[in-house]
Design an enzyme around this catalytic site. Structure first.
Site, mmCIF file in Angstrom:
data_model
loop_
_atom_site.group_PDB
_atom_site.id
_atom_site.type_symbol
_atom_site.label_atom_id
_atom_site.label_comp_id
_atom_site.label_asym_id
_atom_site.label_seq_id
_atom_site.Cartn_x
_atom_site.Cartn_y
_atom_site.Cartn_z
ATOM 1 C CE1 TYR A 136 -3.124 2.980 0.553
ATOM 2 C CE2 TYR A 136 -3.629 2.132 2.743
ATOM 3 C CZ TYR A 136 -3.847 3.049 1.722
ATOM 4 O OH TYR A 136 -4.793 4.032 1.891
ATOM 5 C CE LYS A 163 -5.933 2.491 -1.721
ATOM 6 N NZ LYS A 163 -6.509 2.912 -0.433
ATOM 7 C CB VAL A 207 -8.672 0.488 -2.901
ATOM 8 C CG1 VAL A 207 -9.143 0.703 -1.463
ATOM 9 C CG2 VAL A 207 -8.117 -0.925 -3.052
#
Length: 303
Positions: A136, A163, A207
């Site tokens: 992330y 992400k 996301v």
């Protein structure tokens, strides 16, 4: 079977009561709202989930109850990022026990660290995790913008995707290019407006915070992007742009996006909108603004 991460994976908010406890009824309603909206996974304890502001006990309660309510219908990802190494391992172990499918790791926040220190951290962390790992990149909250070399090292250590919430599209395209020969490594965008370009250039999904309250919108935009339906993409992206310029702009602080998402869910009678301290929920005037924008969205004004 390897876990495939793609599509719309909402960073689910954490429904809270006025006393700071978990809004259990709201949690169940929110999960049903997301799954009925067609999402492809659910991400617990991300930025919109206010993870750093929650006690370990509350995080574990959320993970346990969410996995119970989801019942394997979609993959469950759990953010384990923490300032404490042992704390991350503890939440990861609980996630495995509760039935989650993967964990999500960002650079530990507060202390500034280098790329080299992050790689050393991952070399120690990832081998001790019993679930697949997604990276992330959230430099606005962690002080570190993961370099391409660090992401490559994470993949070598076993990470299954990343992400990226940096908002840097040149960086994002470099990720897609770097891993184009390994499409099983998922490239997921965190900036909602970039979803069509993400899919067009070979990425895997988003996301999207707005999918908390408008899951169908983002699922439809993802599906239109997969088949490159330019007419539908234009219409749907205009709706996403409306959300960005309205609900996300209520309030004057940087916390307004998460507050706006929670407030919208409260207006829709899905869950309560209380925030974990130090944040506070919107006051009545701001709530009325959010309601007004939701009404506009549902009407004919948004095209």
């Amino acid at each position: 079977m390897a876990l495939e991460l793609k599509g719309i994976i909402p960073p689910m908010v954490t429904p809270l009561n006025a006393d700071g406890g978990l809004d259990v009824k709201g949690l169940e309603k929110l999960i049903e709202h997301l799954i009925n909206g067609g999402v492809h996974g659910i991400f617990l304890l991300g930025t919109n989930g206010e993870a750093p502001s929650l006690s370990y006990a509350l995080r574990k309660e959320l993970i346990t109850k969410a996995c119970k309510y989801i019942r394997g219908r979609v993959p469950v990802l759990v953010g384990i990022t923490d300032t404490s190494f042992s704390g991350s391992l503890d939440i990861a172990a609980h996630s495995k026990e509760a039935g989650a499918d993967a964990v999500v790791v960002a650079p530990p926040y507060y202390l500034p660290i280098s790329q080299e220190e992050m790689v050393d951290y991952l070399e120690r962390l990832i081998p001790q995790l019993s679930l697949p790992v997604m990276m992330y990149n959230m430099p606005s909250c962690t002080k570190l913008h993961l370099s391409l070399e660090t992401v490559k090292k994470a993949k070598e250590l076993g990470a299954i995707g990343i992400k990226d919430s940096s908002g840097d599209m040149s960086y994002f395209y470099s990720l897609i290019e770097a891993f184009k020969e390994t499409p099983e490594f998922s490239i997921i965008v965190g900036t909602e407006m970039f979803l069509p370009e993400t899919i067009l250039y070979g990425g895997h999904g988003a996301v999207a915070g707005g999918a908390n309250f408008l899951p169908e919108l983002f699922v439809d935009l993802y599906n239109a992007s997969v088949v490159n339906n330019l007419e539908d993409i234009k219409i749907l992206r205009n709706k996403v742009a409306f959300v960005n310029s309205s609900i996300y702009c209520v309030g004057k602080n940087a916390s307004r996006i998460t507050k706006g998402i929670k407030c919208a869910l409260s207006v829709m009678d899905i869950c309560e909108d209380h925030m974990a301290l130090p944040l506070r929920k919107f006051e009545n005037g701001e709530r009325e603004k959010v309601k007004e924008y939701l009404d506009q969205f549902a009407g004919t004004q948004v095209i």
